[in-house]
Design an enzyme around this catalytic site. Structure first.
Site, short mmCIF file in Angstrom:
data_model
loop_
_atom_site.label_atom_id
_atom_site.label_comp_id
_atom_site.label_asym_id
_atom_site.label_seq_id
_atom_site.Cartn_x
_atom_site.Cartn_y
_atom_site.Cartn_z
N GLU A 32 0.87 -1.18 0.00
CA GLU A 32 0.00 0.00 0.00
C GLU A 32 0.90 1.22 0.00
O GLU A 32 1.81 1.33 0.82
CB GLU A 32 -0.91 -0.03 1.24
CG GLU A 32 -1.64 1.27 1.52
CD GLU A 32 -2.55 1.74 0.38
OE1 GLU A 32 -3.33 0.95 -0.14
OE2 GLU A 32 -2.43 2.94 0.00
N CYS A 40 -12.32 4.22 1.49
CA CYS A 40 -13.46 4.16 2.41
C CYS A 40 -13.10 4.68 3.80
O CYS A 40 -13.78 5.53 4.34
CB CYS A 40 -13.97 2.72 2.50
SG CYS A 40 -15.33 2.55 3.65
N CYS A 45 -16.31 6.71 2.71
CA CYS A 45 -17.48 6.37 3.54
C CYS A 45 -17.38 6.81 5.00
O CYS A 45 -18.32 7.42 5.53
CB CYS A 45 -17.70 4.85 3.57
SG CYS A 45 -17.07 3.94 2.18
N LYS A 48 -16.84 10.66 5.62
CA LYS A 48 -18.06 11.28 5.07
C LYS A 48 -19.22 11.15 6.05
O LYS A 48 -19.94 12.10 6.31
CB LYS A 48 -18.39 10.62 3.73
CG LYS A 48 -19.66 11.06 3.03
CD LYS A 48 -20.91 10.34 3.45
CE LYS A 48 -20.88 8.84 3.45
NZ LYS A 48 -20.85 8.21 2.17
N TYR A 174 -23.82 10.12 -5.85
CA TYR A 174 -23.69 9.91 -4.40
C TYR A 174 -22.92 11.05 -3.72
O TYR A 174 -23.36 11.61 -2.73
CB TYR A 174 -22.87 8.64 -4.14
CG TYR A 174 -23.54 7.31 -4.33
CD1 TYR A 174 -23.73 6.77 -5.59
CD2 TYR A 174 -23.93 6.56 -3.24
CE1 TYR A 174 -24.30 5.51 -5.75
CE2 TYR A 174 -24.50 5.30 -3.38
CZ TYR A 174 -24.68 4.79 -4.65
OH TYR A 174 -25.24 3.55 -4.80
N GLU A 178 -24.43 13.88 -1.11
CA GLU A 178 -24.01 13.72 0.29
C GLU A 178 -23.33 14.99 0.79
O GLU A 178 -23.63 15.49 1.89
CB GLU A 178 -23.08 12.51 0.42
CG GLU A 178 -23.82 11.19 0.20
CD GLU A 178 -22.96 9.95 0.33
OE1 GLU A 178 -23.54 8.87 0.52
OE2 GLU A 178 -21.72 10.03 0.23
N ARG A 195 -26.71 18.15 -14.60
CA ARG A 195 -27.22 18.26 -15.97
C ARG A 195 -28.55 17.56 -16.19
O ARG A 195 -29.18 17.76 -17.22
CB ARG A 195 -26.16 17.76 -16.95
CG ARG A 195 -25.70 16.34 -16.71
CD ARG A 195 -24.52 16.00 -17.61
NE ARG A 195 -24.07 14.64 -17.37
CZ ARG A 195 -23.05 14.07 -17.98
NH1 ARG A 195 -22.35 14.76 -18.87
NH2 ARG A 195 -22.71 12.84 -17.71
N ASP A 299 -13.19 -1.35 -6.73
CA ASP A 299 -13.43 -0.21 -7.63
C ASP A 299 -12.56 -0.24 -8.89
O ASP A 299 -12.95 0.34 -9.91
CB ASP A 299 -13.15 1.12 -6.90
CG ASP A 299 -14.25 1.47 -5.90
OD1 ASP A 299 -15.12 0.62 -5.65
OD2 ASP A 299 -14.20 2.59 -5.37
N ALA A 337 -26.87 2.71 0.04
CA ALA A 337 -27.43 3.90 0.69
C ALA A 337 -26.70 5.13 0.23
O ALA A 337 -25.50 5.09 -0.05
CB ALA A 337 -27.32 3.78 2.21
N HIS A 431 -44.48 -0.99 15.99
CA HIS A 431 -45.22 0.27 16.07
C HIS A 431 -44.76 1.11 17.25
O HIS A 431 -44.52 0.54 18.31
CB HIS A 431 -46.71 -0.06 16.21
CG HIS A 431 -47.57 1.14 16.12
ND1 HIS A 431 -47.79 1.82 14.94
CD2 HIS A 431 -48.27 1.83 17.07
CE1 HIS A 431 -48.59 2.85 15.16
NE2 HIS A 431 -48.88 2.87 16.44
N GLU A 436 -42.44 0.10 9.75
CA GLU A 436 -43.64 -0.75 9.67
C GLU A 436 -44.43 -0.49 8.39
O GLU A 436 -45.21 -1.33 7.95
CB GLU A 436 -44.54 -0.57 10.90
CG GLU A 436 -45.23 0.77 11.00
CD GLU A 436 -46.11 0.91 12.24
OE1 GLU A 436 -46.83 -0.05 12.57
OE2 GLU A 436 -46.05 1.97 12.89
#
Ligand code: NDP
Length: 455
Positions: A32, A40, A45, A48, A174, A178, A195, A299, A337, A431, A436
């Protein structure tokens, strides 16, 4: 060979694959060059979501008045937020690195590139491996317009020295929606320039319309059907000119216009690994590239660019190669999400997709969340089920509203298991919740089919 598996990239997909492969007894190396945990954890993620949470507190403090609280909010301290966020990210980096070390993998904090299909240059060192995984992720891309150098990308947004007072965000995917929630929630005058007629192309139409309304209710100034033409720096002010002649004077112009695979500089040609038109690495269902001992996940393959997909792929690959457990990852019914304010969560087909593919029954509800009957905040929740007209199976579930991502995870399990509308109907609700509604949607809103398909 020095290693059974060498992993290039210490993000979600790479780290998972390296750890699991090492656990299966493989000799694993992983390189790395920037930060453990990848996009992320460091510039995606996780930070953020902290920024979104910060933005929500301001509104929550105001909303508390509807419940008898008298909370006085002063201005928001942006540097304090970034400091707290950085401290947590550093902790998570350490966890990622430690997990790798503990797994027995050999860790290289260096850049890797191919010499041939089994040989890598890792920070100047020659390393050989039987199998190689490319998990190098992607990076944000801007637009090629005059003055583009004055704009920032999402990597920069996490390190802005000051909170902008005025910001123009370009795009409505996204990242754009966000960050529009973040900056508007923290008090900036926020413009969203896109656009399409509605934000979030590809999402369900009712959710997109609800989001446009929610963004506007949060004070975001929407510029649909507009594209940026140029940016001029005038002192600290950036002057953004849009198609149609609108001029926006802001402190920050933010390109949230997509991401591209990190394949440059890997010297893929030396290993015979082919790339697609956008630089991505095409793979088959077993994550194999055009060279049969070289694999790619996450990715960099530019399929579904989501962290949990990358980790699932990395895990499946390690099990397949070294765990005597060959398996694939289904990219169908992947829940996702968008952490807009309020958030969106979705799984399965949109109404538009289902209409094209055959017939679908639509069940739609829109209501003011219980909380806001007391706060008076103009905020609506939208919930929708897309049901196969022939089989009664739930094809898709969509929600825009508070807690949508928390709710949708469970709905995704039901859909993955093949639940029908009748299964939803015989489930007892909890409830009083918004969730629900998913089991009490009794009245069909409309029926759609190829003839009614719009997109
Ligand atoms: P997206 O691909 O989602 O959106 C790109 C946006 O930029 C679209 O609105 C697109 O418009 C617009 N755009 C692209 N090119 C141009 C152009 N030439 N002129 C004007 N507008 C343009 O990219 P993001 O950058 O938002 O995010 C990248 C990916 O990262 C996401 O797709 C997702 O996979 C992942 N991600 C996931 C998150 C999550 O799970 N919560 C959070 C953040 C990112 P149009 O629609 O017209 O093409």
């Amino acid at each position: 060979m020095n290693f059974d598996l060498f992993v290039i990239g210490g993000g979600s997909g790479g780290v998972r694959c390296a750890r699991i492969a090492a656990g299966h007894g493989a000799r694993v190396g992983v390189a790395e060059q920037r930060f453990w945990g990848g996009t992320c954890v460091n510039i995606g993620c996780v930070p953020k979501k902290f920024l979104v949470m910060a933005a929500e507190y301001g509104a929550a403090a105001a909303d508390a008045r509807g419940f008898g609280w008298d909370i006085e909010t002063k201005t928001h301290d942006w540097p304090a937020l970034l400091k707290a966020k950085d401290k947590e990210i550093t902790r998570l980096n350490g966890i990622y690195k430690r997990l790798l070390d503990q797994s027995g993998a050999t860790v290289f904090e260096a850049r890797a590139s191919f010499i041939d299909a089994h040989t890598l240059d890792v920070g100047g060192q020659r390393v050989t491996a039987e199998k190689i995984l490319i998990a190098t992720g992607g990076h944000p891309t801007g637009l090629d317009i005059p003055g583009a150098e004055h704009a920032i990308i999402s990597d920069d947004a996490f390190y802005l020295p000051e909170m902008p007072r005025r910001i123009a965000i370009i795009g409505s995917g996204y990242i754009a929606v966000e960050f529009a929630g973040v900056f508007a929630g923290l008090g900036a005058q926020t413009h969203l320039v896109y656009r399409q007629p509605l934000p979030l192309r590809g999402f369900d139409g009712d959710i997109r319309a609800g989001l446009a309304e929610a963004l506007a209710a949060n004070g975001v100034q929407l510029h649909p059907g507009a594209t940026p033409e140029r940016i001029d720096a005038e002192g600290a002010t950036k002057r953004l000119t849009l198609s149609g002649g609108t001029i926006l004077d802001v402190d920050v112009v933010f390109f949230a216009t997509g991401r591209a695979a990190n394949t440059k500089g890997l010297n893929l040609e030396a290993a015979g690994v082919k790339t697609g038109p956008k630089g991505e690495i095409p793979v088959d269902a077993g994550f194999t590239t055009s060279t049969n001992n070289i694999f790619a996940v996450g990715d960099v393959t530019d399929r579904l660019n989501l962290t949990p997909v990358a980790t699932a792929e990395g895990h499946a690959l390690a099990d397949t190669l070294f765990g005597n457990n060959p398996r694939r990852v289904s990219l169908e019914n992947v829940p996702t999400a968008v952490f807009s304010i309020p958030p969106i969560a979705t799984v399965g087909l949109t109404e538009e997709e289902a209409a094209k593919q055959g017939g679908a029954k639509i069940f739609l509800t829109r209501f003011t969340p219980m909380r806001h009957n007391l706060t008076g905040r103009a905020r609506k929740t939208t919930m929708k089920l897309v049901v196969d007209a022939a089989t009664d199976k739930i094809l898709g579930a969509h929600m825009l509203g508070e807690d949508a991502p928390e709710i949708m995870q469970g709905i995704a399990i039901a859909i993955t298991a093949g639940a029908t509308k009748a299964d939803f109907d015989r489930t007892i609700g909890i409830h009083p919740t918004a969730a629900e509604e998913f089991v009490t949607l009794r009245t069909q809103t409309r029926v759609v089919g190829p003839k009614t398909a719009t997109e």
